[in-house]
Structure formats: structure tokens, C-alpha cells
Design a protein around this motif. Structure first.
Motif, PDB file in Angstrom:
ATOM      1  N   ALA A 135       0.823  -1.209   0.000  1.00 51.29           N
ATOM      2  CA  ALA A 135       0.000   0.000   0.000  1.00 51.29           C
ATOM      3  C   ALA A 135       0.861   1.265   0.000  1.00 51.29           C
ATOM      4  CB  ALA A 135      -0.934   0.001   1.207  1.00 51.29           C
ATOM      5  N   LEU A 136       1.946   1.224   0.788  1.00 52.40           N
ATOM      6  CA  LEU A 136       2.842   2.389   0.830  1.00 52.40           C
ATOM      7  C   LEU A 136       3.532   2.610  -0.511  1.00 52.40           C
ATOM      8  CD1 LEU A 136       4.473   1.929   4.359  1.00 52.40           C
ATOM      9  CD2 LEU A 136       2.806   3.671   3.664  1.00 52.40           C
ATOM     10  N   ASN A 137       3.913   1.502  -1.161  1.00 49.77           N
ATOM     11  CA  ASN A 137       4.535   1.638  -2.484  1.00 49.77           C
ATOM     12  C   ASN A 137       3.556   2.229  -3.494  1.00 49.77           C
ATOM     13  OD1 ASN A 137       7.059   0.637  -1.780  1.00 49.77           O
ATOM     14  ND2 ASN A 137       6.456  -1.502  -2.132  1.00 49.77           N
ATOM     15  N   ALA A 138       2.297   1.774  -3.422  1.00 49.71           N
ATOM     16  CA  ALA A 138       1.290   2.317  -4.329  1.00 49.71           C
ATOM     17  C   ALA A 138       1.078   3.813  -4.063  1.00 49.71           C
ATOM     18  CB  ALA A 138      -0.026   1.556  -4.174  1.00 49.71           C
ATOM     19  N   GLU A 139       1.006   4.173  -2.764  1.00 46.36           N
ATOM     20  CA  GLU A 139       0.830   5.589  -2.424  1.00 46.36           C
ATOM     21  C   GLU A 139       2.046   6.411  -2.856  1.00 46.36           C
ATOM     22  OE1 GLU A 139      -0.171   8.338   1.537  1.00 46.36           O
ATOM     23  OE2 GLU A 139       0.119   6.162   1.691  1.00 46.36           O
ATOM     24  N   ASN A 140       3.246   5.817  -2.685  1.00 47.42           N
ATOM     25  CA  ASN A 140       4.462   6.515  -3.105  1.00 47.42           C
ATOM     26  C   ASN A 140       4.479   6.748  -4.611  1.00 47.42           C
ATOM     27  OD1 ASN A 140       7.033   7.645  -2.924  1.00 47.42           O
ATOM     28  ND2 ASN A 140       8.051   5.672  -3.108  1.00 47.42           N
ATOM     29  N   ASN A 141       4.079   5.735  -5.364  1.00 42.98           N
ATOM     30  CA  ASN A 141       4.020   5.888  -6.824  1.00 42.98           C
ATOM     31  C   ASN A 141       3.001   6.952  -7.226  1.00 42.98           C
ATOM     32  OD1 ASN A 141       5.960   3.889  -7.213  1.00 42.98           O
ATOM     33  ND2 ASN A 141       4.419   2.252  -7.259  1.00 42.98           N
ATOM     34  N   GLN A 142       1.859   6.974  -6.514  1.00 46.27           N
ATOM     35  CA  GLN A 142       0.853   7.992  -6.801  1.00 46.27           C
ATOM     36  C   GLN A 142       1.387   9.394  -6.515  1.00 46.27           C
ATOM     37  OE1 GLN A 142      -1.970   7.645  -8.282  1.00 46.27           O
ATOM     38  NE2 GLN A 142      -2.664   9.754  -8.042  1.00 46.27           N
ATOM     39  N   LEU A 143       2.100   9.515  -5.386  1.00 46.44           N
ATOM     40  CA  LEU A 143       2.691  10.815  -5.043  1.00 46.44           C
ATOM     41  C   LEU A 143       3.739  11.238  -6.065  1.00 46.44           C
ATOM     42  CD1 LEU A 143       3.082  10.436  -1.176  1.00 46.44           C
ATOM     43  CD2 LEU A 143       1.428  11.863  -2.399  1.00 46.44           C
ATOM     44  N   LYS A 144       4.516  10.275  -6.550  1.00 49.12           N
ATOM     45  CA  LYS A 144       5.509  10.585  -7.580  1.00 49.12           C
ATOM     46  C   LYS A 144       4.843  11.094  -8.850  1.00 49.12           C
ATOM     47  CE  LYS A 144       9.227   7.448  -6.155  1.00 49.12           C
ATOM     48  NZ  LYS A 144      10.032   6.247  -6.516  1.00 49.12           N
ATOM     49  N   ARG A 145       3.738  10.442  -9.241  1.00 52.19           N
ATOM     50  CA  ARG A 145       3.017  10.886 -10.440  1.00 52.19           C
ATOM     51  C   ARG A 145       2.441  12.284 -10.241  1.00 52.19           C
ATOM     52  NH1 ARG A 145       1.492   5.339 -10.472  1.00 52.19           N
ATOM     53  NH2 ARG A 145      -0.418   5.808  -9.319  1.00 52.19           N
ATOM     54  N   GLU A 146       1.876  12.532  -9.048  1.00 46.19           N
ATOM     55  CA  GLU A 146       1.326  13.862  -8.783  1.00 46.19           C
ATOM     56  C   GLU A 146       2.424  14.924  -8.769  1.00 46.19           C
ATOM     57  OE1 GLU A 146      -0.800  13.607  -5.149  1.00 46.19           O
ATOM     58  OE2 GLU A 146      -2.415  12.352  -5.955  1.00 46.19           O
ATOM     59  N   LEU A 147       3.585  14.554  -8.186  1.00 47.72           N
ATOM     60  CA  LEU A 147       4.702  15.506  -8.161  1.00 47.72           C
ATOM     61  C   LEU A 147       5.194  15.808  -9.570  1.00 47.72           C
ATOM     62  CD1 LEU A 147       6.736  17.138  -6.519  1.00 47.72           C
ATOM     63  CD2 LEU A 147       8.167  15.091  -6.382  1.00 47.72           C
ATOM     64  N   ALA A 148       5.288  14.771 -10.400  1.00 50.64           N
ATOM     65  CA  ALA A 148       5.710  14.994 -11.786  1.00 50.64           C
ATOM     66  C   ALA A 148       4.701  15.878 -12.518  1.00 50.64           C
ATOM     67  CB  ALA A 148       5.867  13.653 -12.498  1.00 50.64           C
ATOM     68  N   ALA A 149       3.395  15.645 -12.253  1.00 47.25           N
ATOM     69  CA  ALA A 149       2.371  16.475 -12.890  1.00 47.25           C
ATOM     70  C   ALA A 149       2.469  17.926 -12.425  1.00 47.25           C
ATOM     71  CB  ALA A 149       0.986  15.905 -12.588  1.00 47.25           C
ATOM     72  N   LEU A 150       2.734  18.122 -11.111  1.00 47.47           N
ATOM     73  CA  LEU A 150       2.880  19.483 -10.591  1.00 47.47           C
ATOM     74  C   LEU A 150       4.093  20.181 -11.193  1.00 47.47           C
ATOM     75  CD1 LEU A 150       2.022  18.956  -6.815  1.00 47.47           C
ATOM     76  CD2 LEU A 150       0.649  20.166  -8.525  1.00 47.47           C
ATOM     77  N   LYS A 151       5.204  19.448 -11.316  1.00 44.46           N
ATOM     78  CA  LYS A 151       6.389  20.041 -11.929  1.00 44.46           C
ATOM     79  C   LYS A 151       6.124  20.431 -13.374  1.00 44.46           C
ATOM     80  CE  LYS A 151       9.949  17.828  -9.090  1.00 44.46           C
ATOM     81  NZ  LYS A 151      11.109  16.887  -9.079  1.00 44.46           N
ATOM     82  N   ALA A 152       5.441  19.543 -14.099  1.00 44.81           N
ATOM     83  CA  ALA A 152       5.117  19.865 -15.492  1.00 44.81           C
ATOM     84  C   ALA A 152       4.205  21.080 -15.572  1.00 44.81           C
ATOM     85  CB  ALA A 152       4.456  18.650 -16.158  1.00 44.81           C
ATOM     86  N   ALA A 153       3.231  21.156 -14.651  1.00 43.50           N
ATOM     87  CA  ALA A 153       2.326  22.305 -14.644  1.00 43.50           C
ATOM     88  C   ALA A 153       3.071  23.590 -14.302  1.00 43.50           C
ATOM     89  CB  ALA A 153       1.192  22.069 -13.648  1.00 43.50           C
ATOM     90  N   ASP A 154       3.987  23.495 -13.311  1.00 45.66           N
ATOM     91  CA  ASP A 154       4.771  24.679 -12.951  1.00 45.66           C
ATOM     92  C   ASP A 154       5.638  25.140 -14.110  1.00 45.66           C
ATOM     93  OD1 ASP A 154       3.664  24.655 -10.453  1.00 45.66           O
ATOM     94  OD2 ASP A 154       5.325  23.578  -9.507  1.00 45.66           O
ATOM     95  N   THR A 155       6.258  24.172 -14.811  1.00 47.10           N
ATOM     96  CA  THR A 155       7.092  24.529 -15.964  1.00 47.10           C
ATOM     97  C   THR A 155       6.248  25.180 -17.059  1.00 47.10           C
ATOM     98  OG1 THR A 155       8.547  22.667 -15.463  1.00 47.10           O
ATOM     99  CG2 THR A 155       8.697  23.617 -17.661  1.00 47.10           C
ATOM    100  N   LYS A 156       5.069  24.612 -17.300  1.00 41.94           N
ATOM    101  CA  LYS A 156       4.199  25.173 -18.321  1.00 41.94           C
ATOM    102  C   LYS A 156       3.726  26.566 -17.936  1.00 41.94           C
ATOM    103  CE  LYS A 156       0.059  24.062 -21.017  1.00 41.94           C
ATOM    104  NZ  LYS A 156      -1.030  23.084 -21.210  1.00 41.94           N
ATOM    105  N   GLU A 157       3.375  26.723 -16.633  1.00 40.83           N
ATOM    106  CA  GLU A 157       2.936  28.047 -16.169  1.00 40.83           C
ATOM    107  C   GLU A 157       4.064  29.071 -16.265  1.00 40.83           C
ATOM    108  OE1 GLU A 157       0.876  30.066 -12.185  1.00 40.83           O
ATOM    109  OE2 GLU A 157       1.425  27.943 -12.243  1.00 40.83           O
ATOM    110  N   ALA A 158       5.305  28.631 -15.921  1.00 40.23           N
ATOM    111  CA  ALA A 158       6.445  29.545 -16.023  1.00 40.23           C
ATOM    112  C   ALA A 158       6.680  29.955 -17.466  1.00 40.23           C
ATOM    113  CB  ALA A 158       7.695  28.878 -15.444  1.00 40.23           C
ATOM    114  N   ASP A 159       6.561  28.975 -18.393  1.00 41.04           N
ATOM    115  CA  ASP A 159       6.729  29.306 -19.813  1.00 41.04           C
ATOM    116  C   ASP A 159       5.640  30.266 -20.266  1.00 41.04           C
ATOM    117  OD1 ASP A 159       8.892  27.663 -19.867  1.00 41.04           O
ATOM    118  OD2 ASP A 159       7.807  25.922 -20.652  1.00 41.04           O
ATOM    119  N   THR A 160       4.405  30.045 -19.797  1.00 45.36           N
ATOM    120  CA  THR A 160       3.305  30.927 -20.178  1.00 45.36           C
ATOM    121  C   THR A 160       3.533  32.339 -19.650  1.00 45.36           C
ATOM    122  OG1 THR A 160       1.789  29.040 -20.142  1.00 45.36           O
ATOM    123  CG2 THR A 160       0.814  31.235 -20.083  1.00 45.36           C
TER     124      THR A 160
END
Length: 218
Positions: A93-118
Motif C-alpha cells: 500500500a505504501l509503495n502504491a501511495e508513493n508511486n501515486q505521489l511521484k506521479r502527482e509531483l511529476a504532474a505538478l512540476k510539469a504544470a509549474d514549468t508550463k505556467e512559467a513558460d506561459t
């Protein structure tokens, strides 16, 4: 598998035993029992029969204690297995939650990069609009500014003017006039006077008045 016959001596008597075990193993066990009986016989001064019974009771007790220990160990192993299973599920369960957090973090980084470019693009667009506005303001100011009239170029003195008017140097000191001529004034050709002014301007002279229409009576 056929049973084997093994002869052993215990408490001074010979016994033949049928067994599936190795002969050496059976002989070693018989030797331990015989040593135990002999020790009890000597230490407690009892017969071999009584020593044999006490030895049998000791080994039976040891066997029961071993069984209890084995049972307890098995129960502990079961508890450990249950705990390991629970920990494994929790780890999954912790591994699944960790993977989910990693995906959310990657999505946030991508969103921040896109917002910075905008934001950078918006800043560049705003700067470009400001530059265009400044350029239009300059163009409007130039269109609304009054036209500057060009001054006519001053006529140059040519050799033809020198031939027409004559090249004459003025004296450094103006000669004194006679009293009889003090009421007379010199007549200056206006064209020649203009020519002289132009010559002085080109040579860097400052125009000074050389003649006067009146004279002082001394």
C-alpha cells in the motif's frame, strides 16, 4: 525400505533392534543411554533396573519438553508469518501511495514549468506591445511636428565677383579728412558694400562700420 538389524549393549545386556536409521546413529543413542544408566547406578547406588527406569523417564521428559518448545516455535512462526504478511500488505500500500505521489509531483512540476513558460511568453508579449506603442508614439510625434524650413545657402564669392567689384584691401588706418571736406560724405556702392560683407564673413572678420555720414567739427 527394508529394516536393518543393529545389535547394541545397554546396562550389560545385548539387544537386537530393527530400524530404518543408520547403524552408527542407533549405536550412538544406545551408548548415551548406557552411560546414563551407569552414572545413576554408581551415583545413587541403585540397581540397573531402577537406573534404566529413571533414564527412560528423563528422556521421555526431554522429549515432551522438546515437543512443547517445537509447538511454541511453530506458533511464533505463525505469528511472524502473519505479521510479515501484514507488513507486506502495508508495504504494498505504501509503495502504491508513493508511486501515486511521484506521479502527482511529476504532474505538478510539469504544470509549474508550463505556467512559467506561459508567464515568460506573456511578459515578452507585453514588452513587445510596449515597444510597438513607443514606436507608434514616435511616428505620430514626427508626423505632427512642424516642418523645418531650410535656410537658403549663402552665396559664395566667386572670381567673377572679384573681377566685377575689384579686390581691394582697406587701409589699416583711416586717413584723416580735411576740414573743408568734413561736411562731405563718401558715396558707397551698395553692391560693393554687400560684396565686402560677404568677403569678411567668409574670412572670419567681424563687420565693422568704416564710414560715417557725419563728421565732428573740431
Amino acid at each position: 525400505m527394508d529394516k536393518k538389524r543393529v545389535s547394541v549393549f545397554v546396562a550389560g545386556q545385548r539387544f537386537t533392534i530393527l530400524t530404518d536409521e543408520d547403524e552408527k546413529y542407533v549405536i550412538d543413542i544406545a551408548a548415551k543411554i548406557d552411560a546414563r544408566i551407569t552414572s545413576l547406578t554408581i551415583s545413587q547406588n541403585i540397581t540397573r533396573e531402577r537406573a534404566a527406569v529413571l533414564t527412560a523417564l528423563d528422556y521421555a521428559d526431554d522429549n515432551e519438553q522438546d515437543k512443547r518448545a517445537i509447538t511454541e516455535i511453530k506458533e511464533q512462526i505463525k505469528d511472524y508469518i502473519t505479521q510479515v504478511s501484514a507488513l507486506s500488505d502495508e508495504n504494498t500500500a505504501l509503495n502504491a501511495e508513493n508511486n501515486q505521489l511521484k506521479r502527482e509531483l511529476a504532474a505538478l512540476k510539469a504544470a509549474d514549468t508550463k505556467e512559467a513558460d506561459t508567464q515568460e511568453k506573456d511578459a515578452l508579449k507585453a514588452e513587445l506591445r510596449d515597444l510597438k506603442a513607443q514606436l507608434e508614439a514616435l511616428q505620430n510625434a514626427q508626423e505632427q511636428a512642424p516642418a523645418v524650413e531650410e535656410q537658403p545657402a549663402e552665396e559664395e564669392i566667386t572670381s567673377a565677383d572679384d573681377l566685377f567689384f575689384g579686390e581691394q584691401e582697406e587701409p589699416a588706418v583711416k586717413p584723416a579728412k580735411d576740414k573743408k571736406n568734413r561736411h562731405e560724405h563718401s558715396h558707397v556702392n551698395p553692391y560693393q558694400q554687400k560684396y565686402a560683407q560677404k568677403k569678411d564673413g567668409q574670412k572670419g572678420y567681424t563687420q565693422q562700420r568704416q564710414y560715417s555720414f557725419f563728421d565732428i567739427d573740431e
